[in-house]
Design a protein around this motif. Structure first.
Motif, PDB file in Angstrom:
ATOM      1  N   LYS A 415      97.181  20.353 -39.615  1.00 31.54           N
ATOM      2  CA  LYS A 415      96.784  21.315 -38.563  1.00 31.54           C
ATOM      3  C   LYS A 415      97.237  22.725 -38.923  1.00 31.54           C
ATOM      4  N   GLN A 416      98.452  22.862 -39.466  1.00 30.55           N
ATOM      5  CA  GLN A 416      98.952  24.183 -39.849  1.00 30.55           C
ATOM      6  C   GLN A 416      98.095  24.801 -40.938  1.00 30.55           C
ATOM      7  N   MET A 417      97.692  23.980 -41.925  1.00 29.57           N
ATOM      8  CA  MET A 417      96.875  24.510 -43.025  1.00 29.57           C
ATOM      9  C   MET A 417      95.459  24.829 -42.563  1.00 29.57           C
ATOM     10  N   ILE A 418      94.946  24.065 -41.605  1.00 34.24           N
ATOM     11  CA  ILE A 418      93.620  24.368 -41.045  1.00 34.24           C
ATOM     12  C   ILE A 418      93.663  25.707 -40.325  1.00 34.24           C
ATOM     13  N   ASP A 419      94.703  25.910 -39.512  1.00 35.31           N
ATOM     14  CA  ASP A 419      94.846  27.181 -38.785  1.00 35.31           C
ATOM     15  C   ASP A 419      95.028  28.348 -39.753  1.00 35.31           C
ATOM     16  N   HIS A 420      95.823  28.146 -40.781  1.00 32.66           N
ATOM     17  CA  HIS A 420      96.111  29.228 -41.734  1.00 32.66           C
ATOM     18  C   HIS A 420      94.869  29.606 -42.544  1.00 32.66           C
ATOM     19  N   SER A 421      94.078  28.599 -42.943  1.00 35.42           N
ATOM     20  CA  SER A 421      92.910  28.868 -43.784  1.00 35.42           C
ATOM     21  C   SER A 421      91.715  29.387 -42.990  1.00 35.42           C
ATOM     22  N   GLY A 422      91.686  29.083 -41.697  1.00 41.77           N
ATOM     23  CA  GLY A 422      90.548  29.493 -40.874  1.00 41.77           C
ATOM     24  C   GLY A 422      89.340  28.599 -41.035  1.00 41.77           C
ATOM     25  N   ILE A 423      89.486  27.474 -41.751  1.00 38.66           N
ATOM     26  CA  ILE A 423      88.373  26.539 -41.931  1.00 38.66           C
ATOM     27  C   ILE A 423      88.244  25.684 -40.677  1.00 38.66           C
ATOM     28  N   SER A 424      87.046  25.517 -40.202  1.00 41.28           N
ATOM     29  CA  SER A 424      86.848  24.614 -39.065  1.00 41.28           C
ATOM     30  C   SER A 424      86.973  23.179 -39.552  1.00 41.28           C
ATOM     31  N   CYS A 425      87.337  22.283 -38.655  1.00 46.44           N
ATOM     32  CA  CYS A 425      87.507  20.879 -39.034  1.00 46.44           C
ATOM     33  C   CYS A 425      86.218  20.265 -39.557  1.00 46.44           C
ATOM     34  N   SER A 426      85.094  20.837 -39.189  1.00 46.39           N
ATOM     35  CA  SER A 426      83.811  20.318 -39.674  1.00 46.39           C
ATOM     36  C   SER A 426      83.644  20.531 -41.177  1.00 46.39           C
ATOM     37  N   GLY A 427      84.492  21.373 -41.765  1.00 47.04           N
ATOM     38  CA  GLY A 427      84.396  21.634 -43.207  1.00 47.04           C
ATOM     39  C   GLY A 427      85.266  20.709 -44.037  1.00 47.04           C
ATOM     40  N   ILE A 428      85.874  19.717 -43.387  1.00 48.71           N
ATOM     41  CA  ILE A 428      86.829  18.854 -44.086  1.00 48.71           C
ATOM     42  C   ILE A 428      86.372  17.397 -44.021  1.00 48.71           C
ATOM     43  N   ILE A 429      86.411  16.759 -45.162  1.00 46.77           N
ATOM     44  CA  ILE A 429      86.207  15.310 -45.250  1.00 46.77           C
ATOM     45  C   ILE A 429      87.483  14.724 -45.837  1.00 46.77           C
ATOM     46  N   VAL A 430      88.011  13.706 -45.182  1.00 44.03           N
ATOM     47  CA  VAL A 430      89.191  13.013 -45.696  1.00 44.03           C
ATOM     48  C   VAL A 430      88.765  11.638 -46.185  1.00 44.03           C
ATOM     49  N   GLU A 431      89.073  11.355 -47.443  1.00 45.24           N
ATOM     50  CA  GLU A 431      88.716  10.056 -48.021  1.00 45.24           C
ATOM     51  C   GLU A 431      89.924   9.129 -47.986  1.00 45.24           C
ATOM     52  N   LEU A 432      89.729   7.965 -47.399  1.00 42.87           N
ATOM     53  CA  LEU A 432      90.764   6.935 -47.318  1.00 42.87           C
ATOM     54  C   LEU A 432      90.189   5.644 -47.882  1.00 42.87           C
ATOM     55  N   THR A 433      90.963   4.992 -48.754  1.00 39.61           N
ATOM     56  CA  THR A 433      90.451   3.742 -49.320  1.00 39.61           C
ATOM     57  C   THR A 433      90.571   2.623 -48.299  1.00 39.61           C
ATOM     58  N   GLU A 434      89.587   1.751 -48.284  1.00 42.05           N
ATOM     59  CA  GLU A 434      89.604   0.619 -47.353  1.00 42.05           C
ATOM     60  C   GLU A 434      90.804  -0.273 -47.623  1.00 42.05           C
ATOM     61  N   SER A 435      91.171  -0.442 -48.906  1.00 41.00           N
ATOM     62  CA  SER A 435      92.301  -1.313 -49.241  1.00 41.00           C
ATOM     63  C   SER A 435      93.577  -0.796 -48.596  1.00 41.00           C
ATOM     64  N   GLY A 436      93.766   0.522 -48.625  1.00 40.16           N
ATOM     65  CA  GLY A 436      94.964   1.087 -48.020  1.00 40.16           C
ATOM     66  C   GLY A 436      94.997   0.902 -46.532  1.00 40.16           C
ATOM     67  N   TYR A 437      93.846   1.056 -45.863  1.00 41.69           N
ATOM     68  CA  TYR A 437      93.819   0.896 -44.415  1.00 41.69           C
ATOM     69  C   TYR A 437      94.148  -0.540 -44.030  1.00 41.69           C
ATOM     70  N   LEU A 438      93.609  -1.480 -44.767  1.00 41.44           N
ATOM     71  CA  LEU A 438      93.840  -2.889 -44.432  1.00 41.44           C
ATOM     72  C   LEU A 438      95.309  -3.262 -44.562  1.00 41.44           C
ATOM     73  N   GLU A 439      96.035  -2.536 -45.453  1.00 34.78           N
ATOM     74  CA  GLU A 439      97.457  -2.816 -45.630  1.00 34.78           C
ATOM     75  C   GLU A 439      98.306  -1.912 -44.735  1.00 34.78           C
ATOM     76  N   GLY A 440      97.657  -1.121 -43.897  1.00 35.80           N
ATOM     77  CA  GLY A 440      98.337  -0.104 -43.131  1.00 35.80           C
ATOM     78  C   GLY A 440      99.088  -0.610 -41.926  1.00 35.80           C
ATOM     79  N   THR A 441      99.726   0.326 -41.248  1.00 35.52           N
ATOM     80  CA  THR A 441     100.564   0.053 -40.089  1.00 35.52           C
ATOM     81  C   THR A 441      99.994   0.825 -38.911  1.00 35.52           C
ATOM     82  N   PRO A 442     100.604   0.684 -37.721  1.00 35.72           N
ATOM     83  CA  PRO A 442     100.171   1.512 -36.591  1.00 35.72           C
ATOM     84  C   PRO A 442     100.193   3.008 -36.901  1.00 35.72           C
TER      85      PRO A 442
END
Length: 560
Positions: A415-442
């Motif tokens: 959030k701090q870097m988004i505010d500092h850069s002035g980029i709207s959240c619509s300009g960001i894609i976050v890639e997460l691997t399915e394997s990592g999510y399945l092994e994830g926690t709350p």
């Protein structure tokens, strides 16, 4: 008094081969000092017999300890002391301080004058030669055993055993109970030894068994098969002991095997390094097993360690050799630019390329991925800001590690870097691997939900690998499902996978999610994939990952 300096010296020389301590005599009247010859080999002594004793000690006693020693020796000279008992430091041959305990008794003449100070010196920092808890010899004894072989060629094996997750036993039952387990395992080991085999207690929960003999012309001696058989006998004995105790504490053992068949190792230090690596490798491969040392595996380990050293150095020097490359993601419909994926590229200080496939796991295991991940996000946002000058709808896609999510305040920093850069959240894609999510926690699911609330696009990466589960596309509700390059290559070469990819694309579309197909490399590939109706395409056909300036020039006709 019937003693003379010469007689006392002869007594010391007689007993010296039979002792670990260094015996000495100081003739106070003649100011003459003699010590075991072995001390001269160990410490910074120019001779084992010298005059002007108090001043001569200055040459081999650690400077910070000398004044206190001088005071005590002068008191001995004046007859003010009957005994000398002092712990201080001598310098060894490499001028490294070594803690010793010097004890002695003053022998006086009939008139009361002090004549001799006779006593012994022992290294109080030395490792014990035996262990009272296990009843076995200690590591120092094994070191002496190896030293006895000298430069002779040796055949046989070394078996290093460790109790798996022993710290859990200490935490649950207490250290005293843990000592009982150590004694039990030591007994289980001892009862299985045969012939020339000897066992030693190493540090912590580790034991070492050696069956080593001088090489002979017949090449007959113990080998790795004997070591493996011994390990299985010990493991069976451990299981039986656990059963007899009523399964109060359940544990397993792992072992590393070093043999003359798979290594040319001859020295103590090498054996320690190799056996520790072999034991660690057995635990890493699942525990409750033995691993036979392989030089190829050890060299890979050293290579990874060197990469880690290079990565630490680079990070400490302001990410020297780190650079972000960018690969375009295009719309399948009209082949217009949709986004660019930010990809890390690293060169060491000598300019050698470090593969991301090697670097990323090492960064994650070491925790360096946390500062490196922050650096990636900052530089990706900077690139996005630059690209949006030419194309306001440009997006940047960033790969997040699950180590970042679990061990850093990711959302706050994001959030701090988004505010500092002035980029709207619509300009960001976050890639997460399915394997990592399945092994994830709350914690992982919490970050996932927070990003959705910010309307950051989420891409489920690596779909089509061995972790894939079609239900997860529905359960996780990503904005984009990225079909793995390996899945694409199979679909392009085999009709079954091609039809399967079509079904996946259709199902994802019914869930109102985008599909991005990775790995498109040729015009023919593009036409076959486009026929399946994906939304986005990524691959070498449009561009290999390229540097910031090259990407800007290629897609925006930009030049500085």
């Amino acid at each position: 008094m019937n003693y003379t300096f010469e007689k006392l010296r002869d007594i010391i020389e007689c007993f010296d081969p039979c002792m670990d301590n260094y015996l000495y005599v100081y003739d106070i009247i003649q100011d003459l000092y003699f010590i075991s010859e072995r001390a001269q080999k160990r410490f910074a002594l120019s001779s084992n017999c010298f005059t002007n004793a108090v001043e001569e000690h200055r040459k081999f006693v650690y400077s910070e300890d000398y004044d206190a020693l001088k005071v005590e020796l002068e008191e001995v000279d004046r007859g003010e002391r009957d005994r000398h008992n002092m712990q201080y430091r001598w310098l060894n041959k490499e001028c490294v301080p070594v803690w010793i305990n010097c004890r002695g008794k003053v022998l006086r003449e009939s008139d009361g004058r002090p004549h001799f100070l006779i006593g012994s010196i022992n290294e109080i920092g030395q490792q014990q030669k035996a262990d009272n808890i296990s009843g076995l010899l200690g590591e120092a004894s094994f070191k002496s055993r190896m030293k006895a072989f000298g430069t002779k060629s040796v055949d046989g094996f070394v078996l290093r055993i460790g109790i798996d997750d022993f710290s859990d036993i200490n935490e649950r039952f207490g250290v005293e109970y843990g000592d009982r387990i150590l004694k039990t395992v030591a007994d289980d080991i001892s009862f299985q030894l045969t012939g020339n085999q000897k066992a030693y207690r190493m540090t912590g929960d580790e034991f070492l068994i050696e069956d080593l003999v001088e090489s002979n012309v017949f090449g007959i001696g113990p080998d790795e098969n004997d070591a493996d058989e011994l390990f299985h006998r010990i493991r069976k004995a451990v299981d039986e002991s656990i059963c007899k105790s009523g399964y109060e504490a359940v544990y397993t053992i792992s072992a590393g095997i070093i043999s003359s068949e798979n290594t040319s190792v001859r020295g103590y230090k090498e054996l320690m390094k190799y056996s520790q690596f072999a034991l660690s490798e057995a635990k890493k491969r699942g525990k409750n097993r033995a691993y036979q040392f392989q030089m190829e595996d050890y060299e890979k380990f050293l290579h990874r360690r060197e990469i880690l050293r290079s990565l630490r150095e680079a990070v400490s020097l302001g990410y020297q050799g780190f650079e972000l490359y960018f690969q375009p993601i295009v719309r399948a419909k009209d082949e217009s630019l949709y986004a660019a994926e930010a990809l890390l590229r690293i060169h060491d200080k000598n300019g050698n390329f470090i593969s991301p496939a090697e670097a990323i796991p090492i960064l994650e295991e070491s925790g360096l991925i946390i500062p490196v991940g922050k650096w990636i996000i900052q530089n990706a946002f900077s690139m996005c800001t630059e690209c949006r000058k030419y194309y306001p709808e440009f997006r940047v896609s960033i790969n997040l590690s699950y180590v970042q999510i679990l061990k850093s305040p990711l959302m706050m920093e994001l959030k701090q870097m988004i505010d500092h850069s002035g980029i709207s959240c619509s300009g960001i894609i976050v890639e997460l691997t399915e394997s990592g999510y399945l092994e994830g926690t709350p914690a992982v699911r919490s970050v996932w939900n927070d990003m959705k609330q910010l309307r950051i696009q989420i891409a489920l990466d690596d779909f089509g690998t061995g972790y894939s589960n079609l239900m997860n596309i529905s359960n996780l509700e990503p904005d984009i499902v990225k079909l793995d390059r390996g899945f694409t290559l199979k679909a392009l070469s085999r009709s079954y996978e091609y039809q399967l990819m079509q079904y996946v694309i259709e199902m994802v579309h019914k869930l109102n999610q985008y599909v991005c197909v990775e790995g498109v490399e040729t015009k023919e590939d593009l036409e076959k994939i486009k026929a399946l109706g994906p939304d986005l395409i990524q691959g070498y056909y449009y561009s290999k990952p390229c540097s910031r300036d090259e990407f800007l020039k290629k897609f925006f006709d930009y030049s500085e």
